[in-house]
Scaffold this motif. Structure first.
Motif, PDB file in Angstrom:
ATOM      1  N   LEU A 212       0.828  -1.209   0.000  1.00  0.00           N
ATOM      2  CA  LEU A 212       0.000   0.000   0.000  1.00  0.00           C
ATOM      3  C   LEU A 212       0.863   1.260   0.000  1.00  0.00           C
ATOM      4  N   ALA A 213       1.966   1.230   0.741  1.00  0.00           N
ATOM      5  CA  ALA A 213       2.866   2.388   0.765  1.00  0.00           C
ATOM      6  C   ALA A 213       3.446   2.630  -0.628  1.00  0.00           C
ATOM      7  N   LYS A 214       3.803   1.556  -1.327  1.00  0.00           N
ATOM      8  CA  LYS A 214       4.335   1.705  -2.687  1.00  0.00           C
ATOM      9  C   LYS A 214       3.266   2.253  -3.632  1.00  0.00           C
ATOM     10  N   ILE A 215       2.058   1.755  -3.499  1.00  0.00           N
ATOM     11  CA  ILE A 215       0.961   2.257  -4.337  1.00  0.00           C
ATOM     12  C   ILE A 215       0.721   3.729  -4.041  1.00  0.00           C
TER      13      ILE A 215
ATOM     14  N   SER B 284      -8.994  10.881 -11.929  1.00  0.00           N
ATOM     15  CA  SER B 284     -10.024  10.570 -12.907  1.00  0.00           C
ATOM     16  C   SER B 284     -10.622   9.194 -12.592  1.00  0.00           C
ATOM     17  N   HIS B 285     -11.702   8.925 -13.248  1.00  0.00           N
ATOM     18  CA  HIS B 285     -12.378   7.643 -13.039  1.00  0.00           C
ATOM     19  C   HIS B 285     -11.438   6.485 -13.385  1.00  0.00           C
ATOM     20  N   GLN B 286     -10.697   6.614 -14.464  1.00  0.00           N
ATOM     21  CA  GLN B 286      -9.759   5.579 -14.894  1.00  0.00           C
ATOM     22  C   GLN B 286      -8.641   5.389 -13.874  1.00  0.00           C
ATOM     23  N   GLU B 287      -8.119   6.479 -13.325  1.00  0.00           N
ATOM     24  CA  GLU B 287      -7.052   6.394 -12.325  1.00  0.00           C
ATOM     25  C   GLU B 287      -7.552   5.718 -11.046  1.00  0.00           C
ATOM     26  N   ILE B 288      -8.762   6.028 -10.637  1.00  0.00           N
ATOM     27  CA  ILE B 288      -9.340   5.404  -9.443  1.00  0.00           C
ATOM     28  C   ILE B 288      -9.525   3.908  -9.678  1.00  0.00           C
ATOM     29  N   ARG B 289      -9.989   3.533 -10.858  1.00  0.00           N
ATOM     30  CA  ARG B 289     -10.170   2.121 -11.186  1.00  0.00           C
ATOM     31  C   ARG B 289      -8.829   1.378 -11.201  1.00  0.00           C
ATOM     32  N   ASN B 290      -7.803   2.018 -11.789  1.00  0.00           N
ATOM     33  CA  ASN B 290      -6.469   1.402 -11.807  1.00  0.00           C
ATOM     34  C   ASN B 290      -5.914   1.232 -10.404  1.00  0.00           C
ATOM     35  N   ARG B 291      -6.122   2.236  -9.581  1.00  0.00           N
ATOM     36  CA  ARG B 291      -5.644   2.177  -8.196  1.00  0.00           C
ATOM     37  C   ARG B 291      -6.370   1.071  -7.421  1.00  0.00           C
TER      38      ARG B 291
ATOM     39  N   ARG C 269      -7.677  -1.626  -8.686  1.00  0.00           N
ATOM     40  CA  ARG C 269      -7.163  -2.890  -9.219  1.00  0.00           C
ATOM     41  C   ARG C 269      -5.802  -3.216  -8.619  1.00  0.00           C
ATOM     42  N   ARG C 270      -4.933  -2.206  -8.483  1.00  0.00           N
ATOM     43  CA  ARG C 270      -3.607  -2.424  -7.893  1.00  0.00           C
ATOM     44  C   ARG C 270      -3.719  -2.817  -6.421  1.00  0.00           C
ATOM     45  N   ILE C 271      -4.673  -2.238  -5.709  1.00  0.00           N
ATOM     46  CA  ILE C 271      -4.867  -2.592  -4.301  1.00  0.00           C
ATOM     47  C   ILE C 271      -5.363  -4.031  -4.182  1.00  0.00           C
ATOM     48  N   LYS C 272      -6.276  -4.444  -5.062  1.00  0.00           N
ATOM     49  CA  LYS C 272      -6.770  -5.827  -5.036  1.00  0.00           C
ATOM     50  C   LYS C 272      -5.644  -6.798  -5.343  1.00  0.00           C
ATOM     51  N   ILE C 273      -4.833  -6.484  -6.335  1.00  0.00           N
ATOM     52  CA  ILE C 273      -3.701  -7.343  -6.681  1.00  0.00           C
ATOM     53  C   ILE C 273      -2.714  -7.407  -5.523  1.00  0.00           C
ATOM     54  N   ALA C 274      -2.472  -6.262  -4.867  1.00  0.00           N
ATOM     55  CA  ALA C 274      -1.560  -6.230  -3.713  1.00  0.00           C
ATOM     56  C   ALA C 274      -2.100  -7.079  -2.571  1.00  0.00           C
TER      57      ALA C 274
END
Length: 155
Positions: free
Chosen positions: A25-28, A37-44, A46-51
């Motif tokens: 989470l600190a790296k993210i 933006s909506h796309q950035e929130i979705r990417n973030r 997704r990265r949290i779920k993968i983490a």
């Protein structure tokens, strides 16, 4: 059976999962873009779920079949997505050919469970139940840790 066997203990590696997940989470958070933006929130998200998944797999290690499958999926996400898409399309075509005139293909409860547990497609029923119970324990731990992190930031 005694009552100790019936208790629902969380995943034994909770501290390890928490440590690994907080580092991720600190790296993210370091890589956070300035726009939201909506796309950035979705990417973030997704990265949290993968983490979270990667942290859970790292905490459990390769002792369980579901963790080995998830580790493989995490390491080869792009290849897996392409493979999964082709499987879904071919499976859909096969089912629609088998179904004929709007007949639904019924799945047994075991088959439904096999779809939910990573790697469950190839397991016999006893192993499937064992892996499913461990997977549920670890998912419960994951939710508890994420909830406690959210609670600590919301106060």
């Amino acid at each position: 059976m005694n009552s100790k066997n019936l208790s629902f203990n969380p995943c034994p590696d909770r501290a390890k999962f928490t440590r690994i997940f907080l580092r991720a989470l600190a790296k993210i958070n370091e890589d956070r873009p300035t726009s939201s933006s909506h796309q950035e929130i979705r990417n973030r998200s997704r990265r949290i779920k993968i983490a979270a998944d990667a942290s859970m797999v790292s905490a459990v290690g390769s002792r369980r079949a579901w963790s080995r499958i998830m580790l493989w999926k995490l390491r080869s996400r792009t290849r897996y997505r392409a493979l999964n898409r082709s499987r879904v399309i071919s499976s859909w075509r096969r089912r629609s050919a088998d179904m004929g005139n709007k007949e639904k293909l019924e799945l047994s409860r075991a088959d439904k469970l096999r779809q939910l547990v990573p790697g469950g497609e190839t397991m016999d029923f006893c192993n499937l139940l064992d892996e499913a119970s461990h997977y549920i324990k670890c998912l419960t731990t994951q939710v508890q840790v994420m909830r406690s992190i959210a609670d600590s930031f919301s106060t």
